[in-house]
Design a protein around this motif. Structure first.
Motif, short mmCIF file in Angstrom:
data_model
loop_
_atom_site.label_atom_id
_atom_site.label_comp_id
_atom_site.label_asym_id
_atom_site.label_seq_id
_atom_site.Cartn_x
_atom_site.Cartn_y
_atom_site.Cartn_z
N SER A 104 0.85 -1.20 0.00
CA SER A 104 0.00 0.00 0.00
C SER A 104 0.89 1.24 0.00
O SER A 104 1.98 1.22 0.58
N ILE A 107 3.05 12.48 9.60
CA ILE A 107 3.32 11.06 9.31
C ILE A 107 4.05 10.50 10.53
O ILE A 107 5.03 11.10 11.01
N ARG A 108 3.54 9.37 11.03
CA ARG A 108 4.20 8.73 12.19
C ARG A 108 4.53 7.30 11.84
O ARG A 108 3.72 6.62 11.20
N GLN A 109 5.69 6.85 12.31
CA GLN A 109 6.08 5.46 12.03
C GLN A 109 5.73 4.57 13.22
O GLN A 109 6.08 4.89 14.36
N ARG A 110 5.03 3.45 12.92
CA ARG A 110 4.71 2.51 14.00
C ARG A 110 5.94 1.65 14.30
O ARG A 110 6.90 1.64 13.53
N ILE A 113 5.36 0.36 9.71
CA ILE A 113 4.25 0.91 8.90
C ILE A 113 4.12 2.41 9.18
O ILE A 113 4.34 2.87 10.30
N LEU A 114 3.76 3.17 8.13
CA LEU A 114 3.63 4.62 8.29
C LEU A 114 2.16 4.99 8.44
O LEU A 114 1.33 4.60 7.61
N ASN A 115 1.85 5.72 9.49
CA ASN A 115 0.49 6.23 9.69
C ASN A 115 0.43 7.66 9.18
O ASN A 115 1.17 8.52 9.67
N GLU A 146 -6.96 8.71 8.97
CA GLU A 146 -5.66 8.13 9.28
C GLU A 146 -5.51 6.89 8.42
O GLU A 146 -6.36 6.00 8.44
N LEU A 147 -4.45 6.85 7.62
CA LEU A 147 -4.24 5.72 6.71
C LEU A 147 -2.90 5.08 7.03
O LEU A 147 -1.92 5.78 7.28
N SER A 148 -2.86 3.75 7.03
CA SER A 148 -1.61 3.04 7.33
C SER A 148 -1.07 2.44 6.04
O SER A 148 -1.79 1.69 5.36
N ASP A 184 2.69 1.21 3.54
CA ASP A 184 4.09 0.77 3.54
C ASP A 184 5.03 1.87 3.04
O ASP A 184 6.21 1.90 3.41
#
Ligand SMILES: Cc1cc2nc3c(=O)[nH]c(=O)nc-3n(C[C@H](O)[C@H](O)[C@H](O)COP(=O)(O)OP(=O)(O)OC[C@H]3O[C@@H](n4cnc5c(N)ncnc54)[C@H](O)[C@@H]3O)c2cc1C
Ligand code: SF4
Ligand code: SF4
Ligand code: SF4
Length: 438
Positions: free
Chosen positions: A251, A329-332, A336-338, A351-353, A355
């Motif tokens: 994604s 943008i935040r990295q889990r 994965i990038l939120n 909020e979309l998660s 790659d």
């Protein structure tokens, strides 16, 4: 030599190549000055090009040799009797007036002459292996071919990486004198009657937009980097991967207008980036994997003219266009990038998660253009673009100095070529004693 019949073209991208070939075919002597080791400019990195989805170098020529693919025609630039391709060159100074300019240039050593046949023997013999440090670099030797499409198709040497006292490449090269490890740089002075600036563009560096995390998260890349990733001749062999760990992307989100149409950075619309974002989204869905989820967060979609079909096809392929702005943008922990954004149509936060995040930055004048334009004394606007003298965008405030391609403003390949033809027309007018158009 009749100075009026010599022209310097600075920058050997598509626009500079087109201008050089047209001028030379009209009987003028052309110095095509390029700062890199090879000609071709940014299209070397682009894979397929709209509007035809051809390789940029395989557009059929409309010039004097109809029917011959332009890739061969352009590759012949080093063989044209009236074009001197001066690669690895730095313009130090330009002075003079229309009809009599002096250009001082430093030419850096390239160690391999244009007579190299690309046989590859030297590469096999070279003991130095250079390991890539980033996903978009490929393993290479100290002697290597800079790109698959480079013009001319000759090797170059990264001399700083050579082993001491090694000359294995010279020993194995079947042609005497093609490699000269002792080559020195040269100072050149050219005398010309007119100059065309075709210095091109670069992507705006998105790092100052700290909410977008470019340069901080490996899986946030730009459109130009995505183009390299999609290229089967590129560093990933055309595979769409997460740069952080090399796993396949399932994604992705494209974020439009990064630094463009922005009062803090570049106030203008870069005009072509909606089209190539759609081009890339379509290539991924139609040619790579239709199951990859693609979202495009946009302010307005500006796919002008026939390129509207790209946009329509993208929608039909299931690409999700969301009108909005990205907050952060935040990295889990799992990488994965939120992406946290505001949907400005439905007035809700989303909020979309994903790659991979692909930023679509503004296009600006190429690296070093500001310095060059200052040396020449041409007036520029707040974004660094030269202010055209009149309605004709190819004229500068200095007579005898012309402009073409994306050195004028962000534009696509066909328009860059058209602008090159317009600049050539004005040079021919100057030479024939007429006034340039206004
Ligand atoms: C991601 C992306 C995708 C794109 N896709 C498409 C597409 O599908 N179709 C399309 O039509 N267009 C596309 N474009 C636009 C296309 O790349 C440009 O229209 C085209 O490359 C412009 O060519 P140019 O010669 O003006 O500039 P450039 O390609 O930038 O060439 C400029 C040349 O000048 C040289 N140079 C710069 N400064 C100096 C100096 N001081 N001295 C000597 N040499 C110098 C540079 O090294 C370079 O070789 C895309 C652009 C991007 C960013
Ligand atoms: S001289 Fe340099 S480029 Fe040539 S083989 Fe040796 S290390 Fe490689
Ligand atoms: S430098 Fe010589 S050996 Fe190397 S590719 Fe060119 S012709 Fe072949
Ligand atoms: S072309 Fe599209 S992405 Fe580019 S600046 Fe204009 S609106 Fe934004």
């Amino acid at each position: 030599m009749d100075l009026n019949k010599s022209v310097a073209v600075i920058g050997a991208g598509i626009a500079g190549l087109q201008a050089a070939i047209e001028l030379a075919d009209c009987g003028l002597n052309v110095y095509l000055i390029e700062k890199k080791a090879y000609a071709g400019g940014n299209v070397q990195k682009l894979y397929k090009m709209f509007p035809t989805d051809d390789c940029a170098f395989c557009t059929v020529s409309t010039l004097l040799k109809p029917g011959i693919r332009k890739c061969f025609y352009r590759a012949g630039v080093t063989k044209h009797p009236r074009i001197s391709l001066l690669a690895d060159c730095e313009v130090k100074q330009i002075e003079g007036v229309k009809g009599n300019f002096k250009i001082a240039i430093t030419q850096h050593p390239r160690y391999v002459s244009f007579n190299c046949t690309r046989c590859g023997e030297c590469e096999g013999a070279c003991p130095v292996e250079i390991t890539p440090k980033k996903w978009n670099e490929t393993p290479r030797k100290a002697i290597y071919l800079p790109t698959q499409m480079c013009i001319p198709q000759t090797y170059v040497i990264d001399r700083e990486k050579c082993e001491p006292n090694c000359a294995k490449c010279v020993e194995i090269c079947p042609f005497e004198g093609v490699i000269n490890l002792n080559e020195q740089g040269k100072e050149l002075e050219l005398n010309v009657g007119a100059i065309i600036l075709a210095t091109g563009y670069k992507e705006f560096d998105p790092s100052p937009l700290i909410n977008l995390k470019y340069g901080l998260y490996d899986d946030v890349i730009t459109q130009l980097e995505l183009a390299q990733m999609l290229d089967p001749n590129g560093p990933t062999g055309g595979r769409l991967i997460r740069p952080s760990d090399g796993t396949p992307v399932k994604s992705l989100i494209m974020i439009q207008c990064v630094g463009s149409r922005d009062q803090t950075y570049k106030k203008y619309c870069s005009t072509i980036c909606c089209s190539y974002a759609c081009k890339h989204a379509r290539i991924i869905k139609a040619e790579r994997d239709s199951n990859i989820d693609i979202y495009v967060i946009y302010m307005d979609i500006r796919t002008f003219g026939a390129l509207e079909t790209y946009y329509r096809e993208c929608r039909e392929l299931g690409i999700d266009f969301l009108r909005g702005r990205v907050a952060e943008i935040r990295q889990r922990k799992d990488g994965i990038l939120n992406v946290i954004a505001v949907d400005t149509l439905l007035q809700r936060s989303i909020e979309l998660s994903v790659d991979l995040v692909v930023l679509t930055p503004a296009l600006t004048p190429s690296i070093g253009s500001d310095e060059l334009f200052k040396k020449i004394g041409v007036e520029t606007d707040e974004s660094g673009y030269i202010i055209a003298k009149s309605g004709d965008k190819t004229l500068t405030s200095i007579e005898g100095i012309y402009l073409c391609g994306t050195a004028i403003a962000p534009t696509d390949f066909p328009s860059s070529v058209t602008l090159a033809k317009a600049a050539v027309f004005n040079v021919l007018k100057q030479i024939n004693g007429g006034e340039p158009s206004s």
